[in-house]
Design a protein around this motif. Structure first.
Motif, PDB file in Angstrom:
ATOM      1  N   ALA A   2       0.838  -1.195   0.000  1.00 44.48           N
ATOM      2  CA  ALA A   2       0.000   0.000   0.000  1.00 44.48           C
ATOM      3  C   ALA A   2       0.875   1.248   0.000  1.00 44.48           C
ATOM      4  CB  ALA A   2      -0.914   0.003   1.227  1.00 44.48           C
ATOM      5  N   MET A   3       0.402   2.299  -0.636  1.00 45.27           N
ATOM      6  CA  MET A   3       1.123   3.569  -0.635  1.00 45.27           C
ATOM      7  C   MET A   3       0.942   4.253   0.701  1.00 45.27           C
ATOM      8  SD  MET A   3       0.057   4.951  -4.443  1.00 45.27           S
ATOM      9  CE  MET A   3       1.063   6.435  -4.375  1.00 45.27           C
ATOM     10  N   ASN A   4       2.040   4.786   1.264  1.00 43.01           N
ATOM     11  CA  ASN A   4       1.910   5.571   2.484  1.00 43.01           C
ATOM     12  C   ASN A   4       1.659   7.034   2.123  1.00 43.01           C
ATOM     13  OD1 ASN A   4       4.448   6.788   1.891  1.00 43.01           O
ATOM     14  ND2 ASN A   4       5.511   5.120   2.947  1.00 43.01           N
ATOM     15  N   LEU A   5       1.410   7.869   3.128  1.00 43.33           N
ATOM     16  CA  LEU A   5       1.044   9.261   2.872  1.00 43.33           C
ATOM     17  C   LEU A   5       2.170  10.025   2.175  1.00 43.33           C
ATOM     18  CD1 LEU A   5      -0.921  10.252   6.110  1.00 43.33           C
ATOM     19  CD2 LEU A   5      -1.823   9.867   3.817  1.00 43.33           C
ATOM     20  N   ARG A   6       3.428   9.701   2.507  1.00 40.16           N
ATOM     21  CA  ARG A   6       4.549  10.380   1.855  1.00 40.16           C
ATOM     22  C   ARG A   6       4.577  10.066   0.364  1.00 40.16           C
ATOM     23  NH1 ARG A   6      10.215   8.738   1.757  1.00 40.16           N
ATOM     24  NH2 ARG A   6      11.531  10.514   1.209  1.00 40.16           N
ATOM     25  N   GLN A   7       4.328   8.805   0.015  1.00 40.87           N
ATOM     26  CA  GLN A   7       4.299   8.424  -1.388  1.00 40.87           C
ATOM     27  C   GLN A   7       3.095   9.036  -2.106  1.00 40.87           C
ATOM     28  OE1 GLN A   7       4.457   4.252  -0.328  1.00 40.87           O
ATOM     29  NE2 GLN A   7       6.362   3.980  -1.483  1.00 40.87           N
ATOM     30  N   VAL A  70      -6.469   9.213  -5.018  1.00 44.69           N
ATOM     31  CA  VAL A  70      -5.493   9.980  -4.243  1.00 44.69           C
ATOM     32  C   VAL A  70      -6.043  11.362  -3.890  1.00 44.69           C
ATOM     33  CG1 VAL A  70      -3.281  11.215  -4.478  1.00 44.69           C
ATOM     34  CG2 VAL A  70      -3.409   8.766  -4.957  1.00 44.69           C
ATOM     35  N   GLU A  71      -6.793  11.969  -4.814  1.00 45.59           N
ATOM     36  CA  GLU A  71      -7.368  13.286  -4.542  1.00 45.59           C
ATOM     37  C   GLU A  71      -8.316  13.233  -3.353  1.00 45.59           C
ATOM     38  OE1 GLU A  71      -7.256  16.811  -6.214  1.00 45.59           O
ATOM     39  OE2 GLU A  71      -5.445  15.703  -5.744  1.00 45.59           O
ATOM     40  N   GLN A  72      -9.089  12.156  -3.243  1.00 48.29           N
ATOM     41  CA  GLN A  72      -9.993  12.023  -2.107  1.00 48.29           C
ATOM     42  C   GLN A  72      -9.211  11.894  -0.796  1.00 48.29           C
ATOM     43  OE1 GLN A  72     -13.239   9.222  -2.543  1.00 48.29           O
ATOM     44  NE2 GLN A  72     -13.243   9.443  -4.768  1.00 48.29           N
ATOM     45  N   VAL A  73      -8.134  11.106  -0.839  1.00 48.76           N
ATOM     46  CA  VAL A  73      -7.296  10.963   0.355  1.00 48.76           C
ATOM     47  C   VAL A  73      -6.687  12.306   0.725  1.00 48.76           C
ATOM     48  CG1 VAL A  73      -5.206   9.890   1.281  1.00 48.76           C
ATOM     49  CG2 VAL A  73      -6.790   8.542  -0.116  1.00 48.76           C
ATOM     50  N   HIS A  74      -6.217  13.037  -0.265  1.00 47.74           N
ATOM     51  CA  HIS A  74      -5.602  14.339  -0.010  1.00 47.74           C
ATOM     52  C   HIS A  74      -6.599  15.296   0.629  1.00 47.74           C
ATOM     53  CE1 HIS A  74      -3.035  17.841  -0.625  1.00 47.74           C
ATOM     54  NE2 HIS A  74      -4.069  18.448  -1.168  1.00 47.74           N
ATOM     55  N   GLN A  75      -7.827  15.311   0.128  1.00 46.38           N
ATOM     56  CA  GLN A  75      -8.843  16.185   0.707  1.00 46.38           C
ATOM     57  C   GLN A  75      -9.129  15.814   2.155  1.00 46.38           C
ATOM     58  OE1 GLN A  75     -12.234  16.041  -1.913  1.00 46.38           O
ATOM     59  NE2 GLN A  75     -11.074  16.835  -3.653  1.00 46.38           N
ATOM     60  N   GLY A  76      -9.148  14.495   2.431  1.00 46.33           N
ATOM     61  CA  GLY A  76      -9.368  14.056   3.805  1.00 46.33           C
ATOM     62  C   GLY A  76      -8.245  14.473   4.727  1.00 46.33           C
ATOM     63  N   VAL A  77      -7.005  14.340   4.273  1.00 46.14           N
ATOM     64  CA  VAL A  77      -5.854  14.761   5.081  1.00 46.14           C
ATOM     65  C   VAL A  77      -5.886  16.269   5.300  1.00 46.14           C
ATOM     66  CG1 VAL A  77      -3.337  14.923   5.134  1.00 46.14           C
ATOM     67  CG2 VAL A  77      -4.431  12.802   4.388  1.00 46.14           C
ATOM     68  N   VAL A  80      -8.338  17.057   7.994  1.00 50.10           N
ATOM     69  CA  VAL A  80      -7.789  16.704   9.311  1.00 50.10           C
ATOM     70  C   VAL A  80      -6.853  17.807   9.793  1.00 50.10           C
ATOM     71  CG1 VAL A  80      -6.241  15.122  10.528  1.00 50.10           C
ATOM     72  CG2 VAL A  80      -8.042  14.213   9.053  1.00 50.10           C
ATOM     73  N   ASN A  81      -6.006  18.295   8.902  1.00 48.89           N
ATOM     74  CA  ASN A  81      -5.075  19.351   9.280  1.00 48.89           C
ATOM     75  C   ASN A  81      -5.808  20.652   9.611  1.00 48.89           C
ATOM     76  OD1 ASN A  81      -2.763  17.775   9.018  1.00 48.89           O
ATOM     77  ND2 ASN A  81      -2.581  18.195   6.823  1.00 48.89           N
ATOM     78  N   GLU A  82      -6.866  20.958   8.829  1.00 48.91           N
ATOM     79  CA  GLU A  82      -7.652  22.156   9.120  1.00 48.91           C
ATOM     80  C   GLU A  82      -8.305  22.058  10.493  1.00 48.91           C
ATOM     81  OE1 GLU A  82     -10.394  22.340   5.928  1.00 48.91           O
ATOM     82  OE2 GLU A  82      -8.996  23.303   4.526  1.00 48.91           O
ATOM     83  N   LEU A  83      -8.850  20.874  10.800  1.00 44.65           N
ATOM     84  CA  LEU A  83      -9.483  20.682  12.100  1.00 44.65           C
ATOM     85  C   LEU A  83      -8.469  20.802  13.221  1.00 44.65           C
ATOM     86  CD1 LEU A  83     -11.846  19.947  13.906  1.00 44.65           C
ATOM     87  CD2 LEU A  83     -11.440  17.534  13.364  1.00 44.65           C
ATOM     88  N   ALA A  84      -7.282  20.206  13.035  1.00 47.30           N
ATOM     89  CA  ALA A  84      -6.242  20.307  14.050  1.00 47.30           C
ATOM     90  C   ALA A  84      -5.851  21.757  14.277  1.00 47.30           C
ATOM     91  CB  ALA A  84      -5.019  19.484  13.631  1.00 47.30           C
ATOM     92  N   ASP A  85      -5.797  22.535  13.194  1.00 46.36           N
ATOM     93  CA  ASP A  85      -5.449  23.948  13.319  1.00 46.36           C
ATOM     94  C   ASP A  85      -6.537  24.713  14.058  1.00 46.36           C
ATOM     95  OD1 ASP A  85      -3.695  26.219  12.625  1.00 46.36           O
ATOM     96  OD2 ASP A  85      -5.394  26.861  11.399  1.00 46.36           O
TER      97      ASP A  85
END
Length: 303
Positions: A2-7, A70-77, A80-85
């Motif tokens: 599986a591809m990790n987030l860095r990949q 990948v675009e869907q995963v990117h939007q989800g990440v 998550v970052n927006e919520l953390a901020d």
């Protein structure tokens, strides 16, 4: 493998820029680092993601298919970052609301406006859905709260009655029914009626309410939702039966209404997860919604 987030980040950067050098600039890393990671990813996936053509990279059909996911995963990440901020800055996160059309036309937007005034830092997502759709959203944890215009008995969600209204007959200003104080099913026999699908929850309720007429009531138009019926009546397109929640705050200036008798009660419900407690944000929204409902006339005679 599986591809990790860095990949995934590297792959998306190459797709977005169309080159190794562009991806390197976008991610602030060296070109050799991008090249090594790309080759490693292709090797482990067993796929060729890019063809090298004259110093540029051309995505393969497999890469284009992967990119959509990948675009869907990117939007989800990103979310998550927006919520953390938001949380880091003292914000309160977000709330996802869904509602059926009648209560979603005025009641829920008014509650959202009140809530947003007190909590401007909270992100609010609001959507109008059918009854079956909003039950599914709550059951699958894709929404925090749902507000329905009628009773709900479904084992997959927790349902609590929050108000009681009634069905009303609506018609354009100047219609003969305006002379009546209340309207009975027999009074509707002379007029073609705007109805709903006979198999829809709302269509079933209205059909039962009008079943006492001594002659068949003619339905010459059909709509899906009560706001659609209001739009037709507002334009002079006929007579309809709706609940009084869709008529809140005189939302339709050219519409007049009378209570339908015998009274048919409508009972809005609040839906939430059976297994997860409401968040602090959701509880605050519920408080604003209940505050609005306290001012709603219980006898349904207003409007």
């Amino acid at each position: 493998m599986a591809m990790n987030l860095r990949q995934i980040e590297m792959f998306r950067a190459v797709m977005a820029t169309g080159s190794i050098s562009g991806a390197a600039r976008l991610l602030s890393v060296s070109q050799p680092a991008i090249s090594r990671l790309l080759s490693y990813t292709e090797d482990r996936l067993g796929l060729t993601l890019f063809e090298r053509v004259k110093g540029r990279v051309q995505p393969t059909p497999e890469a284009r298919m992967l990119f959509a996911e990948v675009e869907q995963v990117h939007q989800g990440v990103t979310r998550v970052n927006e919520l953390a901020d938001e949380l880091r800055r003292g914000g309160a996160g977000s709330i996802r609301l869904v509602a059926s059309p009648s209560v979603g036309h005025m009641l829920v937007p008014k509650a959202v406006a009140r809530f947003r005034h007190a909590h401007p830092e909270v992100r609010v997502e609001f959507e109008i859905l059918t009854l079956s759709e909003l039950i599914a959203r709550i059951a699958s944890h894709r929404a925090d709260l749902a507000v329905t215009s009628m009773a709900v008995d479904d084992p997959t969600v927790k349902a609590v009655q929050i108000a009681e209204g009634r069905l009303r007959v609506i018609f354009p200003a100047g219609h003969p029914l305006e002379a009546k104080r209340v309207v009975k099913p027999v009074d509707l026999v002379p007029y073609p009626i705007i109805g709903y699908g006979s198999q829809t929850p709302y269509g079933v309720v209205v059909g039962r309410a009008l079943g006492g007429a001594p002659q068949p009531i003619r339905f010459n138009a059909q709509v899906r939702f009560t706001p659609n019926a209001c739009c037709l009546v507002q334009a002079g397109g006929g007579v309809a039966v709706v609940d009084d929640f869709v008529l809140m705050d005189d939302a339709w200036p050219n519409i007049r209404s009378r209570p339908l008798v015998p009274k048919t009660a409508t009972r809005p419900h609040l839906l939430s997860s059976r297994v997860e407690p409401l968040s602090r944000i959701a509880r605050r929204f519920v408080a604003d919604l209940q505050s609005l409902l306290k001012a709603f006339p219980e006898d349904g005679e207003a409007g």
